[in-house]
Write a protein that holds these residues in place. Structure first.
Motif, PDB file in Angstrom:
ATOM      1  N   ARG A  17      59.955  57.159  69.475  1.00 21.87           N
ATOM      2  CA  ARG A  17      59.969  55.748  69.090  1.00 21.87           C
ATOM      3  C   ARG A  17      58.805  55.388  68.177  1.00 21.87           C
ATOM      4  O   ARG A  17      58.918  54.465  67.365  1.00 21.87           O
TER       5      ARG A  17
ATOM      6  N   LYS B 148      59.383  55.498  64.355  1.00 20.29           N
ATOM      7  CA  LYS B 148      60.035  54.331  63.742  1.00 20.29           C
ATOM      8  C   LYS B 148      61.175  54.718  62.799  1.00 20.29           C
ATOM      9  O   LYS B 148      61.274  54.207  61.670  1.00 20.29           O
TER      10      LYS B 148
ATOM     11  N   ARG C  64      64.721  54.119  62.135  1.00 18.64           N
ATOM     12  CA  ARG C  64      65.565  53.000  62.551  1.00 18.64           C
ATOM     13  C   ARG C  64      66.863  53.405  63.251  1.00 18.64           C
ATOM     14  O   ARG C  64      67.170  52.879  64.318  1.00 18.64           O
TER      15      ARG C  64
ATOM     16  N   ASN D 191      65.922  54.834  66.708  1.00 18.50           N
ATOM     17  CA  ASN D 191      65.411  53.796  67.593  1.00 18.50           C
ATOM     18  C   ASN D 191      66.514  52.820  68.014  1.00 18.50           C
ATOM     19  O   ASN D 191      66.480  52.278  69.122  1.00 18.50           O
ATOM     20  N   ALA D 192      67.486  52.619  67.135  1.00 17.71           N
ATOM     21  CA  ALA D 192      68.598  51.734  67.477  1.00 17.71           C
ATOM     22  C   ALA D 192      69.418  52.324  68.624  1.00 17.71           C
ATOM     23  O   ALA D 192      69.821  51.607  69.549  1.00 17.71           O
TER      24      ALA D 192
ATOM     25  N   ASP E 226      67.316  52.069  71.793  1.00 22.59           N
ATOM     26  CA  ASP E 226      67.328  50.687  72.289  1.00 22.59           C
ATOM     27  C   ASP E 226      68.646  50.362  72.984  1.00 22.59           C
ATOM     28  O   ASP E 226      68.667  49.642  73.992  1.00 22.59           O
TER      29      ASP E 226
ATOM     30  N   ILE F 169      68.555  52.029  76.363  1.00 21.83           N
ATOM     31  CA  ILE F 169      67.644  51.273  77.228  1.00 21.83           C
ATOM     32  C   ILE F 169      68.325  50.005  77.735  1.00 21.83           C
ATOM     33  O   ILE F 169      68.239  49.674  78.926  1.00 21.83           O
ATOM     34  N   SER F 170      69.019  49.313  76.846  1.00 22.24           N
ATOM     35  CA  SER F 170      69.715  48.081  77.242  1.00 22.24           C
ATOM     36  C   SER F 170      70.803  48.363  78.270  1.00 22.24           C
ATOM     37  O   SER F 170      70.975  47.605  79.237  1.00 22.24           O
TER      38      SER F 170
ATOM     39  N   GLU G  19      59.082  52.676  78.812  1.00 20.44           N
ATOM     40  CA  GLU G  19      58.587  51.323  78.604  1.00 20.44           C
ATOM     41  C   GLU G  19      57.147  51.205  79.088  1.00 20.44           C
ATOM     42  O   GLU G  19      56.312  50.548  78.457  1.00 20.44           O
TER      43      GLU G  19
ATOM     44  N   ARG H  30      54.939  53.051  76.621  1.00 18.92           N
ATOM     45  CA  ARG H  30      54.777  52.298  75.373  1.00 18.92           C
ATOM     46  C   ARG H  30      53.727  51.212  75.546  1.00 18.92           C
ATOM     47  O   ARG H  30      52.894  50.975  74.652  1.00 18.92           O
TER      48      ARG H  30
END
Length: 220
Positions: free
Chosen positions: A44, A47, A49, A52-53, A56, A59-60, A105, A108
């Protein structure tokens, strides 16, 4: 309803044997979650994109669905792949993936507490990026995240109880079997609760010891 303490005592040896399964699953799942969580944290920071998308999105999904659903998904979908797995492996993988999301998380957040000047200094000294992570960042990340990781470890231990629904013979399933066979479910649940309480008390004690050890080493 009268509580039968004698029955509780007689069932504890069987529950103590089942604790081995919970402890083994939790230890493996936590170790995997630390490795996966650290890898996700490093990726992550690059960076990228599209990558990372995807992270994410995962993670969601993990944070937005119950752990029970994730355990069942692993149990039913893993056999469809080339990976041959039994209920214990499926459950361990589900717990590891779930925990790794919360670990990344936490890491981070721990990374944000690290002075970026240390990375710049390492770069100025000619250290490779991998060496900076291994020698400078990862030790500090783990140090800053010990309380959160300890807390996450207790959730992993408690999460092993959910594996009873996919036929893993651990403390919860053993207590259910004993309670049903003897028509004394309350005593069985109390016995299971006691086992999880003892396991997590040990986890917290180990986490506190690790935190104190790291703090003393940092003060030298």
């Amino acid at each position: 309803m009268q509580f039968d303490f004698g029955f509780l005592v007689t069932m504890m040896p069987a529950l103590a044997e089942a604790v081995v399964a919970n402890a083994t699953i939790a230890a493996i799942a936590l170790a995997l979650s630390l490795l996966i969580g650290m890898a996700l944290t490093i990726v992550r920071t690059k960076k990228i994109r599209p990558v990372n998308a995807v992270i994410d999105l995962v993670i969601s999904f993990v944070r937005g669905t119950p752990l029970m659903v994730q355990v069942l998904l692993a149990y039913y979908t893993l056999p469809l792949s080339t990976l041959s797995s039994g209920p214990m492996i499926a459950g361990t993988i589900a717990l590891a993936i779930n925990s790794s999301i919360y670990v990344t998380e936490a890491l981070r957040a721990g990374l944000q507490a690290v002075d970026p000047g240390q990375v710049e200094a390492g770069t100025a000294l000619g250290l490779k990026r991998g060496t900076i992570w291994r020698k400078v960042l990862i030790p500090q990340l783990l140090y800053n995240s010990v309380p959160v990781i300890t807390n996450e470890a207790t959730f992993v231990v408690k999460g092993t109880a959910l594996l009873s629904v996919i036929t893993v013979v651990e403390v919860m399933r053993t207590s259910q079997q004993i309670g049903s066979a003897n028509y004394q479910p309350f005593e069985a649940v109390v016995g299971a609760a006691f086992c999880f309480f003892v396991m997590n008390t040990l986890v917290i004690a180990i986490g506190n010891l690790a935190e104190r050890h790291l703090r003393r080493r940092d003060e030298r």
